[in-house]
Write a protein that holds these residues in place. Structure first.
Motif, short mmCIF file in Angstrom:
data_model
loop_
_atom_site.label_atom_id
_atom_site.label_comp_id
_atom_site.label_asym_id
_atom_site.label_seq_id
_atom_site.Cartn_x
_atom_site.Cartn_y
_atom_site.Cartn_z
N ILE A 183 -7.01 0.29 8.09
CA ILE A 183 -6.90 1.37 7.12
C ILE A 183 -5.46 1.86 7.20
O ILE A 183 -5.01 2.32 8.25
CB ILE A 183 -7.85 2.54 7.44
N VAL A 184 -4.73 1.74 6.10
CA VAL A 184 -3.33 2.15 6.08
C VAL A 184 -3.19 3.48 5.37
O VAL A 184 -3.77 3.71 4.31
CB VAL A 184 -2.46 1.09 5.37
N LYS A 185 -2.40 4.38 5.99
CA LYS A 185 -2.03 5.64 5.35
C LYS A 185 -0.53 5.64 5.18
O LYS A 185 0.22 5.91 6.11
CB LYS A 185 -2.47 6.82 6.22
N PRO A 186 -0.01 5.29 3.96
CA PRO A 186 1.43 5.33 3.75
C PRO A 186 1.92 6.76 3.60
O PRO A 186 1.13 7.69 3.37
CB PRO A 186 1.62 4.54 2.45
N ALA A 187 3.23 6.95 3.74
CA ALA A 187 3.80 8.28 3.54
C ALA A 187 3.49 8.79 2.14
O ALA A 187 3.52 8.03 1.17
CB ALA A 187 5.31 8.24 3.77
N GLU A 188 3.19 10.07 2.02
CA GLU A 188 2.75 10.62 0.74
C GLU A 188 3.83 10.55 -0.34
O GLU A 188 3.53 10.51 -1.53
CB GLU A 188 2.29 12.06 0.92
N SER A 189 5.11 10.49 0.07
CA SER A 189 6.19 10.47 -0.93
C SER A 189 6.54 9.06 -1.40
O SER A 189 7.18 8.90 -2.45
CB SER A 189 7.44 11.15 -0.37
N THR A 190 6.15 8.03 -0.64
CA THR A 190 6.55 6.66 -0.99
C THR A 190 5.37 5.68 -0.89
O THR A 190 5.44 4.68 -0.19
CB THR A 190 7.69 6.18 -0.08
N PRO A 191 4.27 5.94 -1.60
CA PRO A 191 3.07 5.12 -1.38
C PRO A 191 2.90 3.94 -2.31
O PRO A 191 2.08 3.06 -2.04
CB PRO A 191 1.95 6.13 -1.62
N THR A 192 3.60 3.88 -3.43
CA THR A 192 3.20 2.97 -4.51
C THR A 192 3.33 1.50 -4.15
O THR A 192 2.43 0.70 -4.45
CB THR A 192 4.01 3.26 -5.79
N SER A 193 4.43 1.10 -3.51
CA SER A 193 4.59 -0.31 -3.16
C SER A 193 3.56 -0.73 -2.13
O SER A 193 3.06 -1.86 -2.15
CB SER A 193 6.00 -0.59 -2.64
N SER A 194 3.20 0.19 -1.23
CA SER A 194 2.19 -0.13 -0.21
C SER A 194 0.81 -0.30 -0.83
O SER A 194 0.05 -1.20 -0.45
CB SER A 194 2.16 0.98 0.85
N VAL A 195 0.46 0.56 -1.78
CA VAL A 195 -0.85 0.45 -2.44
C VAL A 195 -0.95 -0.88 -3.18
O VAL A 195 -1.96 -1.59 -3.11
CB VAL A 195 -1.09 1.62 -3.41
N ARG A 196 0.11 -1.23 -3.89
CA ARG A 196 0.09 -2.50 -4.64
C ARG A 196 -0.01 -3.69 -3.68
O ARG A 196 -0.76 -4.65 -3.94
CB ARG A 196 1.35 -2.62 -5.51
N LEU A 197 0.72 -3.64 -2.57
CA LEU A 197 0.66 -4.74 -1.62
C LEU A 197 -0.72 -4.82 -0.97
O LEU A 197 -1.25 -5.91 -0.75
CB LEU A 197 1.75 -4.56 -0.55
N ALA A 198 -1.32 -3.67 -0.68
CA ALA A 198 -2.69 -3.68 -0.12
C ALA A 198 -3.66 -4.33 -1.10
O ALA A 198 -4.57 -5.06 -0.70
CB ALA A 198 -3.13 -2.26 0.19
N GLU A 199 -3.46 -4.07 -2.39
CA GLU A 199 -4.32 -4.69 -3.41
C GLU A 199 -4.14 -6.20 -3.42
O GLU A 199 -5.13 -6.95 -3.52
CB GLU A 199 -3.97 -4.10 -4.77
N LEU A 200 -2.92 -6.67 -3.28
CA LEU A 200 -2.66 -8.11 -3.25
C LEU A 200 -3.28 -8.75 -2.01
O LEU A 200 -3.87 -9.83 -2.08
CB LEU A 200 -1.16 -8.37 -3.28
N ILE A 201 -3.15 -8.08 -0.87
CA ILE A 201 -3.73 -8.62 0.37
C ILE A 201 -5.26 -8.67 0.27
O ILE A 201 -5.90 -9.59 0.78
CB ILE A 201 -3.27 -7.79 1.58
N SER A 202 -5.85 -7.68 -0.42
CA SER A 202 -7.31 -7.64 -0.57
C SER A 202 -7.83 -8.84 -1.35
O SER A 202 -9.02 -9.18 -1.25
CB SER A 202 -7.72 -6.35 -1.29
N GLU A 203 -6.97 -9.49 -2.11
CA GLU A 203 -7.37 -10.70 -2.83
C GLU A 203 -7.47 -11.91 -1.91
O GLU A 203 -8.04 -12.94 -2.29
CB GLU A 203 -6.36 -10.99 -3.96
#
Length: 508
Positions: A183-203
């Motif tokens: 479970i990853v919690k990225p920094a609240e100010s810079t989360p977008t690239s991490s969310v997208r990468l998590a989505e790619l890894i989930s595939e």
């Protein structure tokens, strides 16, 4: 008037699905170069943490993932690396828009580094000692023992805002290599690239193995570090917050890895190549506008070359290009926020008040086209002494403190006179002497005639209050496994067991 396209929306990723947070709340992500909102990101609460933990626990409990053979796991890691490379422009654009890091750095350093990290671990996992056999021995009796290294379980990974994708992968890659669910919690100010990468890894991985929740650290980070269902916390951030994470994790005796602050000293010897020093030392402190924990922020210069080094540093600093981070010609982008920029300027002011001299920079810079950003000029402080605030505290900005020394012993003593121990370095043409000095420096990474020279197969981490545990390479996998000894006895006749007679005085 043309209708504006809606901002991209980034929900949570839990159990392989894009889902809205329980409370339905979203917040704006701000581009630090312009001050404009560039995306909407989910604002999670503790209920979302519970849902992510449940998904991760179910995924970890499936032996198909937990006990996957190393060769198969290697294929998964390679697949993730290929996903990163295939989506590099998209990930880089998201990274720049929310972090202010320059596009030239993200594309030339961060993206290749994280792909290389997954590829490195894809190879390391094939030979990692998940099972090791010890030699049979007759004491206390003839037996055979194996040492097994097994995944810890559900890992909570909390990253900082300065290098979002890099910090994300430094934690996710070894956790997955070991067979954990995350479970990853990225920094609240810079989360977008991490969310997208998590989505790619989930595939690529089974459902629930990769989860990401976004929101305020005081709510989500706190909930994760206290959660009974999380077995391991890995945290990158400030030393003060690292201490809080440790205290919270102690409630359930979670395994913890922390990578915290730094105040990297570099010793410039009299025989050093001074042109290399000027360019290399400034690379060490100006990359990402100084917002890097392993930056070389203290330059200890021998008195015989001090004035010459200052002159060269000032000249090279004048070549830095502050500007829009999306412009490939930009050297340095903005501070992450106005408040952080003000903090950097206050450190510079304190240095002057304590007797330091501004050799160049020291002010806020106005950048055409980026009026909403907070830019700080590349700054060199001369005549600094090691007891000043600017020499002891982490500024996290483009500020180099230059300190004069007389003897090598004095330089080593000043270098080690810090609560931190993340990075250190030596500039010298005498490589043997430089290695001797490196032996005396109290830091997890030592660079000789360079800075930020980080390999994905070499360990990275800190001494003292810079944290503990190591990231990168096979050393990072060690932080995500438990160790178990499995003993097999050869003697099956209970009467011949050498130690049983200690208890059993009679055998029937």
């Amino acid at each position: 008037m043309a209708e504006q396209s809606p901002m991209q929306k980034f929900p949570l990723i839990i159990n392989g699905e894009r889902i809205d947070p329980v409370a339905g709340l979203y917040t704006d992500v701000i581009n630090p170069a312009t001050g404009d909102a560039v995306a909407r990101v989910a604002s999670a609460d503790p209920d979302d943490v519970d849902n992510a933990v449940a998904a991760a626990r179910a995924a970890f409990n499936d032996p198909a993932w937990r006990n996957m053979e190393p060769l198969e796991r290697s294929k998964v890691l390679y697949a993730i690396a290929n996903k990163i490379l295939a989506h590099a422009p998209e990930l880089a654009a998201l990274e720049v828009a929310c972090s202010g890091g320059t596009i030239s750095r993200v594309m030339a350093l961060d993206i290749p580094a994280v792909a290389d990290l997954f590829m490195t671990l894809a190879e390391e996992v094939k030979s990692y000692p998940f099972v090791t056999s010890l030699s049979p021995r007759p004491i206390p009796e003839m037996c055979h023992t194996q040492v097994w290294k097994e995944p810890i379980g559900v890992c909570g990974l909390i990253t900082a805002w300065n290098f979002p994708i890099l910090l994300f992968c430094m934690k996710v890659a070894p956790a997955l290599a070991a067979g954990n669910a995350v479970i990853v919690k990225p920094a609240e100010s810079t989360p977008t690239s991490s969310v997208r990468l998590a989505e790619l890894i989930s595939e690529v991985v089974p459902k629930g193995v990769m989860n990401i929740i976004t929101g305020r650290g005081s709510i989500i980070g706190e909930a994760m570090s206290l959660h009974k269902g999380i077995d391991k916390i890995s945290f990158t951030g400030s030393t003060d917050m690292g201490k809080r994470v440790q205290r919270n994790a102690a409630e359930t005796l979670k395994r913890v890895t922390v990578e915290l602050g730094g105040k990297g000293p570099a010793i410039v010897m009299p025989d050093a190549n001074l042109d290399l020093v000027a360019y290399g030392a400034l690379f060490g402190v100006y990359i990402n506008s100084g917002q890097a924990c392993e930056s070389g922020t203290r330059l200890l210069v021998h008195e015989s070359i001090y004035d010459t080094v200052i002159e060269k540093l000032v000249k090279v600093s004048g070549q830095m290009v502050l500007g829009n981070p999306n412009d490939p010609g930009t050297s340095m982008g903005p501070m992450t926020s106005a408040s952080h920029g003000e903090s950097v300027l206050s450190y510079i002011k304190s240095g002057v008040e304590q007797g330091a001299r501004i050799a160049c920079g020291g002010n806020r810079a106005e950048i055409a086209g980026c009026e909403g950003g907070f830019f700080v000029e590349p700054t060199i402080l001369a005549d600094v002494t090691n007891d000043m605030k600017v020499a002891q505290e982490e500024i996290f900005g483009p500020v180099l403190s230059v300190i004069k020394y007389s003897t090598t012993e004095e330089a080593i003593e000043m270098a080690n006179d810090s609560i931190y121990g993340l990075s250190a370095g030596v500039w010298s043409n005498d490589l043997v002497k430089a290695q001797e000095i490196a032996r005396e420096l109290q830091a997890g990474s030592i660079w000789i005639n360079d800075w930020h020279m980080m390999r994905t197969d070499a360990p990275f981490g800190g001494y003292k209050q810079s944290g503990y545990g190591r990231e990168f390479g096979k050393y990072s996998i060690d932080s995500y496994v438990e160790t178990k000894a499995v003993n097999i006895a050869f003697e099956s006749d209970y009467r011949k067991k050498s130690l049983y007679s200690i208890l059993h005085k009679r055998f029937s």
